[in-house]
Write an enzyme that holds these catalytic residues in place. Sequence first.
Site, PDB file in Angstrom:
ATOM      1  N   LYS A 210      26.562  49.248  75.687  1.00  0.00           N
ATOM      2  CA  LYS A 210      27.377  48.726  77.057  1.00  0.00           C
ATOM      3  C   LYS A 210      28.543  49.239  77.018  1.00  0.00           C
ATOM      4  O   LYS A 210      29.212  49.749  78.165  1.00  0.00           O
ATOM      5  CB  LYS A 210      27.020  47.146  77.224  1.00  0.00           C
ATOM      6  CG  LYS A 210      27.759  46.516  78.743  1.00  0.00           C
ATOM      7  CD  LYS A 210      28.107  45.336  78.488  1.00  0.00           C
ATOM      8  CE  LYS A 210      26.728  44.357  78.750  1.00  0.00           C
ATOM      9  NZ  LYS A 210      27.119  43.090  78.832  1.00  0.00           N
ATOM     10  N   GLU A 216      29.444  50.901  65.125  1.00  0.00           N
ATOM     11  CA  GLU A 216      28.274  51.346  64.399  1.00  0.00           C
ATOM     12  C   GLU A 216      27.478  52.490  65.337  1.00  0.00           C
ATOM     13  O   GLU A 216      27.375  53.363  64.812  1.00  0.00           O
ATOM     14  CB  GLU A 216      27.304  50.110  63.995  1.00  0.00           C
ATOM     15  CG  GLU A 216      27.859  49.210  63.061  1.00  0.00           C
ATOM     16  CD  GLU A 216      28.594  48.083  63.758  1.00  0.00           C
ATOM     17  OE1 GLU A 216      28.787  46.886  63.264  1.00  0.00           O
ATOM     18  OE2 GLU A 216      28.879  48.121  64.817  1.00  0.00           O
ATOM     19  N   GLY A 271      23.316  41.741  75.822  1.00  0.00           N
ATOM     20  CA  GLY A 271      22.839  42.876  74.935  1.00  0.00           C
ATOM     21  C   GLY A 271      21.263  42.396  74.524  1.00  0.00           C
ATOM     22  O   GLY A 271      20.334  43.083  74.604  1.00  0.00           O
ATOM     23  N   ARG A 272      21.136  41.042  74.071  1.00  0.00           N
ATOM     24  CA  ARG A 272      19.904  40.473  73.481  1.00  0.00           C
ATOM     25  C   ARG A 272      18.759  40.388  74.642  1.00  0.00           C
ATOM     26  O   ARG A 272      17.721  40.127  74.129  1.00  0.00           O
ATOM     27  CB  ARG A 272      20.096  39.484  72.629  1.00  0.00           C
ATOM     28  CG  ARG A 272      20.893  38.244  73.294  1.00  0.00           C
ATOM     29  CD  ARG A 272      21.198  37.077  72.249  1.00  0.00           C
ATOM     30  NE  ARG A 272      22.073  35.985  72.795  1.00  0.00           N
ATOM     31  CZ  ARG A 272      23.479  36.262  72.822  1.00  0.00           C
ATOM     32  NH1 ARG A 272      23.932  37.314  72.492  1.00  0.00           N
ATOM     33  NH2 ARG A 272      24.117  35.140  73.268  1.00  0.00           N
ATOM     34  N   GLU A 357      21.834  34.228  67.756  1.00  0.00           N
ATOM     35  CA  GLU A 357      23.292  34.567  68.223  1.00  0.00           C
ATOM     36  C   GLU A 357      23.517  33.600  69.756  1.00  0.00           C
ATOM     37  O   GLU A 357      24.530  33.491  69.978  1.00  0.00           O
ATOM     38  CB  GLU A 357      22.805  36.022  68.650  1.00  0.00           C
ATOM     39  CG  GLU A 357      24.338  36.703  69.004  1.00  0.00           C
ATOM     40  CD  GLU A 357      24.419  38.082  69.309  1.00  0.00           C
ATOM     41  OE1 GLU A 357      24.723  38.728  68.231  1.00  0.00           O
ATOM     42  OE2 GLU A 357      23.897  38.714  70.221  1.00  0.00           O
ATOM     43  N   HIS A 388       0.777  34.499  50.807  1.00  0.00           N
ATOM     44  CA  HIS A 388       1.050  35.106  49.494  1.00  0.00           C
ATOM     45  C   HIS A 388       2.400  34.860  48.683  1.00  0.00           C
ATOM     46  O   HIS A 388       2.884  35.283  47.808  1.00  0.00           O
ATOM     47  CB  HIS A 388       0.300  36.341  49.209  1.00  0.00           C
ATOM     48  CG  HIS A 388      -1.278  36.272  49.338  1.00  0.00           C
ATOM     49  ND1 HIS A 388      -2.054  35.880  48.195  1.00  0.00           N
ATOM     50  CD2 HIS A 388      -1.685  36.423  50.254  1.00  0.00           C
ATOM     51  CE1 HIS A 388      -3.304  35.911  49.103  1.00  0.00           C
ATOM     52  NE2 HIS A 388      -3.009  36.408  50.241  1.00  0.00           N
ATOM     53  N   LYS A 516      34.434  41.628  63.300  1.00  0.00           N
ATOM     54  CA  LYS A 516      34.808  42.772  63.659  1.00  0.00           C
ATOM     55  C   LYS A 516      36.313  43.059  63.530  1.00  0.00           C
ATOM     56  O   LYS A 516      37.028  44.176  63.122  1.00  0.00           O
ATOM     57  CB  LYS A 516      34.479  42.995  65.328  1.00  0.00           C
ATOM     58  CG  LYS A 516      33.167  43.023  65.424  1.00  0.00           C
ATOM     59  CD  LYS A 516      32.731  43.465  67.004  1.00  0.00           C
ATOM     60  CE  LYS A 516      31.106  43.082  66.942  1.00  0.00           C
ATOM     61  NZ  LYS A 516      30.824  43.279  68.498  1.00  0.00           N
TER      62      LYS A 516
END
Length: 555
Positions: A210, A216, A271-272, A357, A388, A516
């Site tokens: 955005k 990253e 974003g999410r 978040e 398992h 950050k």
Amino acid sequence: MQGHSSTPAATKAWQALLHHRQRLTTKPMAQLFAEDSQRASRYMIEAAGLTLDFSKNRLDDGALADLMALAEECQLASRRQALFAGEPVNNTENRPALHTALRASAGQTIRVNGKNVIEEVHATLKQMQRFVNAVTGGERRGCTGERFTDVVSIGIGGSFLGPKLATEALTPYHHGGIRCHYAANIDGTEICEILRQVNPHTTLFLVQSKSFKTPETLENAKVAREWLVQRCPQTDAVAHHFAAVSANVDAAKAFGVEADSLFPMWEWVGGRYSLWSAIGLPVALSIGMDNFRQLLAGAEAMDEHFIQAPLAQNMPVVMAMLGVWYNNLWGACSHAILPYDQYLRSLPDYLQQLDMESNGKRVTRAGVAVTYHTGPIIWGGLGANGQHAYHQLIHQGTRLIPADFIIPLVSHNPIANHHADLFANCLSQSQAMMAGKTLEQARFELIAEGRSAQDVDRLASHKVVPGNQPSNTLMMQQLTPWTLGAMMALYEHRTFVQGVIWDLDSFDQWGVELGKQLGQNILPRLLAQPAPANTGNSDSSTDALIARFRAANGI
């Protein structure tokens, strides 16, 4: 809108729920089933192609009624209306959270800053349609004239987790023309391994950010651009091979993306919650726009259910309030997501971000410290594999762990009796968590096996399973674009409802900023030559670790 005036713990419904909690503590779920032959059918909701069985919960009609009363006292109806109307429900950033508008049908009107965002959304869908058709139809090609065979989506967080889940989940709908890869991690290994698998002449890169400032994403995009330019010396290589989704048009153009390869991203979409926008381009390239529109339609169907259904028959509301019930009244600190479908293997990762978040907050919308627990720890994995592994903790551990079992009724890959075996495992696990095994039953089993009296006494307690571990079972006829869209929207609304109860802003994420900020200070200290002096804003642990890094890398 401001939050409700008092904490949820001060409501009448909360006090009633404390009583229900005490009353139901000594009442096993198996007894609830024994007392009500219609329990399974009464505690079942169908909506948007999904079926929720919530009968295996520590719940009766009285507790359910007061959970719904709690939602009413916390003003869920008005907060829900504000969400869909485009009011600034993200109050710390004074923004709407209009992910629901991204899947709304054409012809509606929701205005933000005077613009009808529905028109913008559908204009973008048409732009996506043209782009997808051009790529998959061979009209748009690489700089050497070859058709694209691979797309590398470069993004992190919401620009990565939702699209990756949808791409994997809808594998049976892939048209076979485009293979999709995702680069999110700043660990260089990920982008390097992806680039080893693809041909520069036939690879399309999507930069998903955005702000077009996410470190990253930008670092991985730069690596991809350099890799491409080295192998494709044509001056227009970047223009042919890069597209972007961003609100920062100038930065994307400066990177080398052409205007017709730029897709909008709006400040009113977090974003999410962005899969439904052009952030979903990798999904659309994999499954085609018709199927992508079905994904949107399934989500819109869940939106309509969430808006219209009475609270006690409202799937997101019931799931949300059950989460509040266990988190706040029963002391559960985590929630397990157990998909019984290989295609849903990334669902727990996606829901971790969506939930943790959104509701991993410690102050209310007004900035006041909460006096109750908020979001739980979300974890899980493929259910059949977990049986398992960590299911042992759920069955015989000391913690209460609510779980969601998720399974389609029909498999896309019906080989032998595999799906019947899978379905049996899913049902048996939820049944075992609910019913458990008593000491008497354990002793009877051991005696039936012919064990000695000494062995019976020694082993019986080890075989006891307390039961009363609550779970939901979420089913669909088959995993399709429609049902996946409905399920993802279901969990979005579930998360929103819980945020309303806890009086949180579920659409900001200030907690991720500190790391950050500190990272920006640490990076120069790792790389600068000579080593910069310590300004006094560090600590001895960080200083020592920086020194080790510099020594190991010869800096």
